[in-house]
Design a protein around this motif. Sequence first.
Motif, short mmCIF file in Angstrom:
data_model
loop_
_atom_site.label_atom_id
_atom_site.label_comp_id
_atom_site.label_asym_id
_atom_site.label_seq_id
_atom_site.Cartn_x
_atom_site.Cartn_y
_atom_site.Cartn_z
N TYR A 300 2.74 13.77 13.70
CA TYR A 300 3.26 12.71 12.17
C TYR A 300 4.63 13.39 11.92
O TYR A 300 4.73 14.66 10.81
CB TYR A 300 2.92 13.12 10.75
CG TYR A 300 1.93 12.44 10.62
CD1 TYR A 300 1.82 11.21 9.78
CD2 TYR A 300 0.57 11.72 11.06
CE1 TYR A 300 0.75 9.95 9.19
CE2 TYR A 300 -0.41 11.37 11.06
CZ TYR A 300 -0.72 10.58 10.05
OH TYR A 300 -1.22 9.68 9.80
N LEU A 377 8.30 4.32 8.99
CA LEU A 377 6.96 4.73 8.15
C LEU A 377 7.80 4.99 7.71
O LEU A 377 8.28 6.26 7.12
CB LEU A 377 6.12 5.34 9.48
CG LEU A 377 5.45 3.49 10.11
CD1 LEU A 377 4.28 4.75 11.63
CD2 LEU A 377 4.89 3.06 9.55
N ILE A 379 5.59 8.33 5.34
CA ILE A 379 4.32 8.98 5.48
C ILE A 379 4.80 9.85 5.07
O ILE A 379 5.67 10.33 4.38
CB ILE A 379 4.22 9.67 7.24
CG1 ILE A 379 5.48 9.28 7.50
CG2 ILE A 379 4.38 7.89 7.95
CD1 ILE A 379 5.05 10.03 9.49
N ALA A 392 0.06 7.57 5.48
CA ALA A 392 1.33 6.44 5.38
C ALA A 392 0.64 4.66 4.43
O ALA A 392 -0.56 4.32 4.04
CB ALA A 392 1.04 5.93 6.65
N SER A 395 -1.06 1.41 5.92
CA SER A 395 -2.00 1.61 6.43
C SER A 395 -2.05 0.80 7.89
O SER A 395 -2.58 0.80 9.21
CB SER A 395 -2.91 2.61 5.47
OG SER A 395 -3.58 1.08 5.37
N ALA A 398 0.22 1.23 10.13
CA ALA A 398 0.08 2.91 11.07
C ALA A 398 -1.04 2.40 12.09
O ALA A 398 -1.40 3.42 12.76
CB ALA A 398 -0.09 3.66 9.19
#
Length: 865
Positions: A300, A377, A379, A392, A395, A398
């Motif tokens: 991440y 994204l 996140i 996220a 989702s 992700a």
Amino acid sequence: MKNDARTARRLVLPLTALATAIISINAAADDSSASMETVQVTAQAANARSDIDRQRHSNKVVAVQTADAIGELPDANVTEALQRMPGVFIARDQGEGRFVGVRGIDPSLNATTISGMSLPAPEADTRAVALDVIPSDLLASLEVSKTLTPDMSADSIGGAIEIKSLNALDHDGSAYKIGVENSYSDLQGEHSPKLAAKFTNVFELDGGRQLGLAIAASHQQRNFGSENEETDGVWERMQAEDGSEAFGAPEIEQRDYTITRERTGLAANLDFRLSDTGKLYLHSLYSDFSDDEERQRNEYKLDKGDLQTITASSATWSDARIKKSLKDRYEEQKILSVIAGGEHDLDLWGLEYALGYSRAEENEPNRRDTAFQQKGLEIGYTSAGRTPDLFASDSAAATDPSRYGLDEIVVENNFTDDEEVSFRLDLRRDLQLAGNQTELKFGVQQRNREKTGDLNATTYDGFGGDYTLADFAMRRVDYGLAAFGPGVDKGALNRFISANRANFTVDETATALDSARDYVMDEDVTALYAMHTIEFDRANLVYGLRYEKTDFSADGNRVIESGAPIAGAEQVAEGVYVSGESYQRDYNDLFPSVNFKYDLTDNVVLRAAYTESLSRPSFGKLNPSAKEIEYDDGELKVEAGNPALDPYEAQNFDLSAEYYTDRVGMFSVGVFHKAIDNFVVTADVTASTDLTQYVGSLVVDDAEILRPINGDTATLTGAELSWTQGFDNGLLLRANATVSDSEADLGLGAGAGRSSKIALPSQSDLVGNFIIGYERDAFSLRLSTSFTGERLVAVNSEDAALDSYQDSHMQVDLSAKYRFANGLKLSFSGVNLNDEPLYIENSGYNGQYEKYGPTYVLGLSYSTF
């Protein structure tokens, strides 16, 4: 005068022979009746007594474990056996003990020898020998010396670890042992087989001469793994776009490891007794360790986006990234040690000599690191602490493998080699001084060592098409810490690389940066010493002086990523320049030492010692080639060595008292103090570093430069307690604890942004063991607990809140055995029964959390020893 080692050996052998003996005493009560009293000397008690007697008769402060005592514990290798000794702790890799520390001090500050000759290290970054590559089946005993005598290498601030290999002359006639085991990893649900055998025989020759042959072999294939969540970098204070401010992480990773480790150990020893006064020997050890690792990883990459909001336990980033990657790595380490020598008593003179050759190598062929990436994204995390909960907002995106584009493939072929040739010659002379028996000993030792690294990496960033993770997806990763999403199928990916690699596009810049890390380091140590031992009526005094001359040289590369040519450097890729980097220095040291032992009574022994020693920095820290240089859009990250580091230097003081009971019992208490100069710490030195040496004229907006530096001074003061007590009912209790406190000065000077005072890096304030053993008839049981306290592992030179600490670690192990009358033995062990994880943190936030689970072992052996 015979030395202490020979005296101790004569005492140990008959005790070891008692390990399974049962002494029966018959007494007739009268003409019509008789009674029998049976006194059983259990294996555990006899082994404990053997260890205690070796310690009692030593002229140094030592801890000892014989092979029989090690066999009572659930320890598969030398490292894990050593952790049971007073003041000893271990550093683990994937839950297995690999490196050994003494008195809470960094494992790299120990000396390790086998049959008197030093062992090299196959790893590129440390001097510490990973003793897990040596199966415990191959040794006769382990001895940790906490004070030094002049005939020992001075390269030891923590302790000197001596591995004594099998000697057939310690046994009568022919004997053998063979054993099989199967272990089960609860976390992975995998089984792991092991086979071990050893054989000794003594051949009687003409003229009363004897030839002893000892052979031992061990092979284990261990299938296991771990689950991990860790932070790349440290949690630091951040400010979000909405004005909120708190500690946040630049990057958090989820990792799942699947590992197959194989260990093969072979030892072949010849011992030739010429007469009562002379012997020759040839000892050899070979160890082959391989580690086949598959690592699935989610990265991440929070700081690649924009921080929207943050609290002490949550944060959200927009326009950030997630990378999914696979590391497919096979690593093999080999150690070969061959030692030939002899010992001769020539009336009043004695002569000892040895020639040794050791080589350790690490080979990492065709390693493959592959990354897939999705950008844009939103996140973050909804909780912080030991295992942050990552999220996220979308989702579905992700976890959709088709949204992760193939970003990079790196193929590496790395090789490191550590080779040493050593020679020692010792002369001793028995003398009478004022009616006291004395021994004068002097000698010369030479060690020539060469450490080399050949590191090669090719980075590909074009693949002849737009590939995504969907082309190589493994739908389920067995990861219990959180939802992981799809992983990378190793087989599908490797087939793709093999079929299409010739058409890939090479990232010339990254390839040049990663392949310019080669190095050659030479270290030659010449030593001379003189030592005098005096035996008084109730006392023993050993004092003397040791001289060591060190010649060190290092050759590597200075790598610069620059937008303009660099004078004197060769351009190896667009924007990348390399020039040779060489360093050489010589230094000389004198090491006085005094060890005094006094038998106050028949049961009380007092000891005092003053010694001086040093520890040379690890080769990884001395490496003139930077380990890592990353430059991306104004962000620079460097991990470099420092060949100008001075060695640690220490003055060591020891006082102790030992009480020995007439049965199996001992209590000892000791205090020690170490004054250390030039300790080494890895620090963030960005503020004091000229960044142009890495990037020339390129613009740097943010930088992190990690480099080892010499601190100023450090002190370590502690107390060590050890207790052993056997009881008539078969119960055996053993407990030890080392409590210490340290203070080190970084030498930052006035105006530094943080306090210059820290704890000594890698030092634990408390190290302890508690063992409950029980043996009755053919059954024995041992419950063992080992504890290592919190220790500092990384220092930030600007902010103490960013220092990293490894949390305390307590592990519970169990061993049970049943001995059949025909020589068979059934054993069961449980390792890490309390499922203790590894945890590293800064300011209470995650640095690394790794879980291994318990392991269960079932074994069967047959022995005639």
